[in-house]
Enzyme design. Structure first.
Site, PDB file in Angstrom:
ATOM      1  N   LYS A   1       5.612   0.059   3.360  1.00 47.04           N
ATOM      2  CA  LYS A   1       4.602   0.066   2.542  1.00 47.04           C
ATOM      3  C   LYS A   1       3.185  -0.001   2.708  1.00 47.04           C
ATOM      4  O   LYS A   1       2.283   1.338   2.146  1.00 47.04           O
ATOM      5  CB  LYS A   1       4.392  -1.732   0.575  1.00 47.04           C
TER       6      LYS A   1
ATOM      7  N   GLN B   1       4.140  -9.759  -2.839  1.00 46.42           N
ATOM      8  CA  GLN B   1       5.321  -9.353  -2.296  1.00 46.42           C
ATOM      9  C   GLN B   1       6.528 -10.540  -2.975  1.00 46.42           C
ATOM     10  O   GLN B   1       5.368 -12.270  -2.486  1.00 46.42           O
ATOM     11  CB  GLN B   1       5.640  -9.752  -1.053  1.00 46.42           C
TER      12      GLN B   1
ATOM     13  N   ASP C   1       1.990  -3.330  -9.303  1.00 46.45           N
ATOM     14  CA  ASP C   1       3.579  -3.703  -9.895  1.00 46.45           C
ATOM     15  C   ASP C   1       4.033  -3.970 -10.814  1.00 46.45           C
ATOM     16  O   ASP C   1       4.995  -3.935 -11.188  1.00 46.45           O
ATOM     17  CB  ASP C   1       3.791  -5.221  -9.103  1.00 46.45           C
TER      18      ASP C   1
HETATM   19  N1  GUN Z   1      10.174  -8.553  -4.296  1.00 46.22           N
HETATM   20  C1  GUN Z   1      11.293  -7.326  -4.531  1.00 46.22           C
HETATM   21  N2  GUN Z   1      11.046  -6.211  -4.737  1.00 46.22           N
HETATM   22  C2  GUN Z   1       9.478  -6.220  -5.461  1.00 46.22           C
HETATM   23  C3  GUN Z   1       8.666  -5.710  -6.177  1.00 46.22           C
HETATM   24  O1  GUN Z   1       8.951  -4.485  -6.207  1.00 46.22           O
HETATM   25  N3  GUN Z   1       7.045  -6.266  -5.867  1.00 46.22           N
HETATM   26  C4  GUN Z   1       6.814  -6.985  -5.195  1.00 46.22           C
HETATM   27  N4  GUN Z   1       6.222  -7.323  -5.011  1.00 46.22           N
HETATM   28  N5  GUN Z   1       7.607  -8.002  -4.445  1.00 46.22           N
HETATM   29  C5  GUN Z   1       9.231  -7.194  -4.713  1.00 46.22           C
END
Ligand code: GUN
Length: 288
Positions: free
Chosen positions: A52, A96, A119
């Site tokens: 990311k 995350q 998110d």
């Molecule tokens: N863990 C698995 N998928 C995601 C996501 O799309 N965003 C975040 N923050 N954590 C995750």
């Protein structure tokens, strides 16, 4: 059989975003800035967050990575979230997941300012999504909708079967696909670990979204000829023949299912890169 190429499609989206950033800079406006919070040192999470941050650089965003030890208290994490909420430099941020067991995930996600919640996990944004109001769509479902749209996969009136009811993928996916929208208007069945006779249901599906997190769960005998397959799974499977000791497997047994499919996403290179592109798109939206 057509591969739904998430790598290529996300590349095109990132180019669109990069062009928008150039335009913002030309107009003397603020550069989008995404922050990511990583608690602990889970290998997969570190890889995802790293990807990311790298994607931010690629499109010309600013990025901040906040790495906290797995011993971080809930209170300390909430304090960091408060700082990000109040920092005008930060347009959007993500925590995350998963978080260490001693931290209440709901409490943490509730603490994020919904206007910075790129998110789309805050209850206010989940509610807006369900009501078809403008908001941040969760990145993985958003990426899947975008992939279906750009490849012009017909969803209207189709039988869609979603496997998995997670808050991040299965549940929002089922909501979005049933809405009146592009890549919507489908008849959606949301299945999960308590579903009976799953194979009877999947065999009737025109489109299957596999998001249960079990490697190669969906096999060729479970699908009909001409099905469209979206594989959200990404599991590390031990593989001594690989230098790193594992390979990445989706929730779909690609070899048997792809023989019957009209469209299918690969793993890796399908849904994963789309998720990152849509997170960037949400961050651009947060900045604007
Ligand atoms: N863990 C698995 N998928 C995601 C996501 O799309 N965003 C975040 N923050 N954590 C995750």
């Amino acid at each position: 059989m057509i591969i739904l190429d998430g790598k290529k499609t996300s590349g095109a989206i990132k180019e669109e975003i990069a062009a928008a950033v150039v335009e913002l800079k030309k107009q003397g406006k603020k550069t989008p800035h995404l922050a990511a919070v990583l608690v602990g040192n889970d290998g997969a999470s570190m890889t995802y967050v790293g990807a990311k941050v790298k994607a931010c650089e690629l499109v010309g965003f600013e990025s901040t990575l906040l790495e906290l030890p797995d011993t971080t208290s809930e209170e300390a994490l909430l304090h960091e979230i408060d700082n990000l909420n109040n920092n005008p430099e930060i347009d959007g941020f993500i925590i995350q997941l998963p978080l260490p067991k001693h931290i209440d995930e709901h409490k943490v996600l509730m603490a994020v300012n919904p206007e910075k919640d790129v998110d789309g996990f805050h209850p206010a944004n989940v509610g807006k999504m369900a009501l078809e109001l403008p908001t941040f769509l969760p990145a993985t479902p958003y990426g899947i909708m975008e992939l279906l749209e750009r490849y012009e996969v017909e969803t209207s009136g189709k039988n869609v079967v979603v496997i998995g009811r997670s808050h991040i993928v299965g549940r929002p996916m089922s909501i979005l696909l049933s809405q009146k929208r592009t890549a919507g208007d489908a008849t959606v069945t949301l299945t999960h670990s308590r579903t009976k006779n799953l194979k009877e249901i999947t065999k009737e599906a025109d489109i299957i979204v596999a998001a249960l997190g079990i490697a190669e769960f969906l096999t060729g005998d479970m699908v009909k000829e001409g099905v469209t397959i979206i594989d959200v799974g990404i599991t590390r499977v031990e593989d001594a023949s690989k230098k790193r000791g594992f390979r990445l497997a989706g929730d779909v047994h690609f070899d048997s299912v792809s023989k019957k499919a009209s469209y299918i996403t690969p793993v890796p290179g399908g849904v994963g890169p789309m998720t990152i592109a849509m997170l960037l798109k949400n961050t651009l939206q947060a900045c604007q």
